[in-house]
Write a protein that holds these residues in place. Structure first.
Motif, PDB file in Angstrom:
ATOM      1  N   UNK A 189       0.774  -1.152   0.065  1.00 24.21           N
ATOM      2  CA  UNK A 189      -0.174  -0.107   0.011  1.00 24.21           C
ATOM      3  C   UNK A 189       0.763   1.281  -0.078  1.00 24.21           C
ATOM      4  N   UNK A 190       1.953   1.274   0.891  1.00 21.13           N
ATOM      5  CA  UNK A 190       2.873   2.409   0.840  1.00 21.13           C
ATOM      6  C   UNK A 190       3.344   2.674  -0.598  1.00 21.13           C
ATOM      7  N   UNK A 191       4.345   1.391  -1.129  1.00 22.62           N
ATOM      8  CA  UNK A 191       4.676   1.775  -2.359  1.00 22.62           C
ATOM      9  C   UNK A 191       3.704   2.019  -3.590  1.00 22.62           C
ATOM     10  N   UNK A 192       2.521   1.465  -3.497  1.00 22.71           N
ATOM     11  CA  UNK A 192       1.432   1.778  -4.469  1.00 22.71           C
ATOM     12  C   UNK A 192       0.815   3.121  -4.278  1.00 22.71           C
ATOM     13  N   UNK A 193       0.724   3.569  -3.156  1.00 24.64           N
ATOM     14  CA  UNK A 193      -0.005   4.894  -3.105  1.00 24.64           C
ATOM     15  C   UNK A 193       0.963   6.183  -3.103  1.00 24.64           C
ATOM     16  N   UNK A 205       3.727   7.904  -8.392  1.00 25.88           N
ATOM     17  CA  UNK A 205       2.979   9.260  -9.299  1.00 25.88           C
ATOM     18  C   UNK A 205       1.753   8.588  -9.814  1.00 25.88           C
ATOM     19  N   UNK A 206       1.868   7.326 -10.325  1.00 29.99           N
ATOM     20  CA  UNK A 206       0.437   6.665 -10.935  1.00 29.99           C
ATOM     21  C   UNK A 206       0.002   5.563  -9.797  1.00 29.99           C
ATOM     22  N   UNK A 207      -1.107   5.879  -9.037  1.00 33.75           N
ATOM     23  CA  UNK A 207      -1.138   5.056  -7.885  1.00 33.75           C
ATOM     24  C   UNK A 207      -1.743   3.666  -8.389  1.00 33.75           C
ATOM     25  N   UNK A 243      -8.999  15.706  -8.018  1.00 32.90           N
ATOM     26  CA  UNK A 243     -10.471  15.021  -8.664  1.00 32.90           C
ATOM     27  C   UNK A 243     -10.291  14.273  -9.953  1.00 32.90           C
ATOM     28  N   UNK A 244     -10.938  13.145 -10.031  1.00 32.23           N
ATOM     29  CA  UNK A 244     -10.801  12.297 -11.554  1.00 32.23           C
ATOM     30  C   UNK A 244      -9.426  11.526 -11.329  1.00 32.23           C
ATOM     31  N   UNK A 245      -8.633  11.810 -10.477  1.00 30.84           N
ATOM     32  CA  UNK A 245      -7.180  10.855 -10.414  1.00 30.84           C
ATOM     33  C   UNK A 245      -7.760   9.441 -10.282  1.00 30.84           C
ATOM     34  N   UNK A 246      -7.202   8.705 -10.780  1.00 34.71           N
ATOM     35  CA  UNK A 246      -7.338   7.206 -10.980  1.00 34.71           C
ATOM     36  C   UNK A 246      -6.172   6.052 -10.320  1.00 34.71           C
ATOM     37  N   UNK A 247      -7.022   5.257  -9.491  1.00 35.75           N
ATOM     38  CA  UNK A 247      -6.016   4.275  -8.867  1.00 35.75           C
ATOM     39  C   UNK A 247      -6.055   3.059  -9.371  1.00 35.75           C
ATOM     40  N   UNK A 248      -5.147   2.545 -10.079  1.00 36.44           N
ATOM     41  CA  UNK A 248      -5.272   0.954 -10.775  1.00 36.44           C
ATOM     42  C   UNK A 248      -5.297  -0.062  -9.891  1.00 36.44           C
ATOM     43  N   UNK A 249      -6.273  -0.833  -9.795  1.00 38.76           N
ATOM     44  CA  UNK A 249      -6.454  -2.012  -8.774  1.00 38.76           C
ATOM     45  C   UNK A 249      -6.125  -3.352  -9.670  1.00 38.76           C
ATOM     46  N   UNK A 250      -6.157  -3.497 -10.883  1.00 37.91           N
ATOM     47  CA  UNK A 250      -6.078  -4.794 -11.535  1.00 37.91           C
ATOM     48  C   UNK A 250      -5.630  -4.621 -13.087  1.00 37.91           C
ATOM     49  N   UNK A 251      -4.774  -5.497 -13.662  1.00 34.93           N
ATOM     50  CA  UNK A 251      -4.810  -5.721 -14.823  1.00 34.93           C
ATOM     51  C   UNK A 251      -5.196  -7.128 -15.177  1.00 34.93           C
TER      52      UNK A 251
END
Ligand code: SAM
Length: 338
Positions: free
Chosen positions: A21-25, A28-30, A275-283
């Motif tokens: 979580x630390x690494x991912x959040x 620059x691209x969460x 606002x509208x920033x995206x967090x990738x959760x799966x490929x």
């Protein structure tokens, strides 16, 4: 009936969640890894996804297995099925039944991060298949495969449901190489892969009309809230799913509806979302036979057969370890001639 369950998830895994979580959040691209979807609530949501009209992978994979499990049993004569990311083992029962009918089945080994699922599925299987030895491993298949018991005979290692698509290309090959080492000389890998097809069909499977996939996607925020004392507002994020044509993979993301500040108390971390920033959760990568063959080759595996349905929606690949490479005989001959 013999059911053994061993858990390898402990304090070190809280650290691993914290690190991820630390690494991912803080990138620059969460991004968050998809394995954290699957707490008990997430696993139940995934089960509902499998029943959705839009979600063809489960239905098609089940149909292929229903048709071909007898052949797989005859081809392998396997004594053991090791299932990685086993979930409820709904489809692997087809394989277990064929091996039981052939009289070769002795043991089922499951590996999953969801403890409740390992325990309840293990108990049901032991009842359904008298004499079957069931060994459940509550663990991370990227880190705990060293805890598998020694083979009980010829092995089938099964990774179904398209789970392999969740790996990025490099880590996918490394993971497959590790699996190859579990097969032994006679064992096979049974790998469920979603195939490249009309993007609209794929996108619908990850963005169903009933909103179950959206709830599954947001569940990862609930997991981080509970495990790391974060204050994400899951309903403040929109579910996004799109097919990336260049990489041929689906991406699931969560898009912040407004500017937000999120605190992760357990990590002493504060994260800003625009606002509208995206967090990738799966490929979820989709495969062609060529991509699969290249991945197998890089993992020292070779395709025995790629079983598909008549619409080529989903594939079930059977692979074995490729023969070890010989020491360059042409060069030896050349040297001998000198
Ligand atoms: C896409 S579901 C597939 C479930 C089932 N095999 C099927 O085909 O329906 C992925 C499964 O893998 C498990 N899983 C995901 N990441 C994992 C990991 N790193 N280690 C162990 N299990 C994992 C999840 O809990 C879930 O049960």
């Amino acid at each position: 009936m013999t059911v053994t369950v061993r858990s390898y998830l402990g304090a070190e895994d809280e650290t691993s969640l914290g690190d991820d979580v630390l690494d991912g959040l803080t990138r620059p691209f969460k991004e968050l890894p998809p394995k954290y979807f699957y707490d008990e609530a997430g696993a139940a949501l995934f089960d509902r996804i499998c029943e959705l009209p839009e979600y063809y992978p489960t239905r098609v994979e089940r149909a292929i297995l229903a048709e071909r499990a007898g052949e797989l049993a005859a081809l392998t004569g396997a004594a053991e099925v090791v299932e990685l990311g086993s979930g409820t083992a709904a489809k692997s029962r087809l394989l277990l039944s064929s091996l039981a009918d052939a009289g070769t089945l002795r043991r089922y080994v499951s590996v999953d991060v969801t403890e409740g699922m390992i325990r309840s599925t293990g108990a049901s299987l032991a009842e359904e298949y008298p004499g079957l030895e069931v060994h459940g491993i509550v663990g991370d298949f990227e880190r705990h495969l060293g805890h598998l018991p020694a083979p009980a005979g010829t092995r089938i290692v099964a990774l179904l449901g398209g789970t392999i698509g969740n790996f990025t290309p490099g880590s996918r090959r490394r993971f497959l190489r590790g699996i190859g080492q579990l097969l032994g000389p006679d064992g096979v890998l049974l790998l469920g892969v979603d195939l490249v097809k009309d993007p609209a069909r794929i996108e619908a499977a990850y963005d169903d009309a009933a909103g179950v996939t959206a709830a599954f996607n947001r569940n990862v925020l609930r997991v981080v809230n509970r495990e790391l004392g974060a204050d994400f507002e899951p309903d403040g994020f929109d579910h996004v799913a799109f097919f990336d044509r260049e990489h041929e993979w689906i991406e699931m993301r969560l898009r912040a509806q407004r500017r937000m500040t999120v605190t992760v108390a357990g990590l002493g971390l504060t994260v800003e979302f625009a606002k509208r920033e995206e967090l990738r959760t799966e490929i979820s990568a989709k495969f062609t036979p060529e991509r699969l063959a290249a991945d197998f080759a890089a993992a020292r595996l070779e395709t025995v057969e790629l079983m598909t349905d008549s619409d080529a929606l989903f594939g079930l690949a059977v692979a074995r370890q490729s023969a070890p490479r010989r020491f360059r005989p042409a060069r030896r001959r050349a040297l001998a001639a000198v």
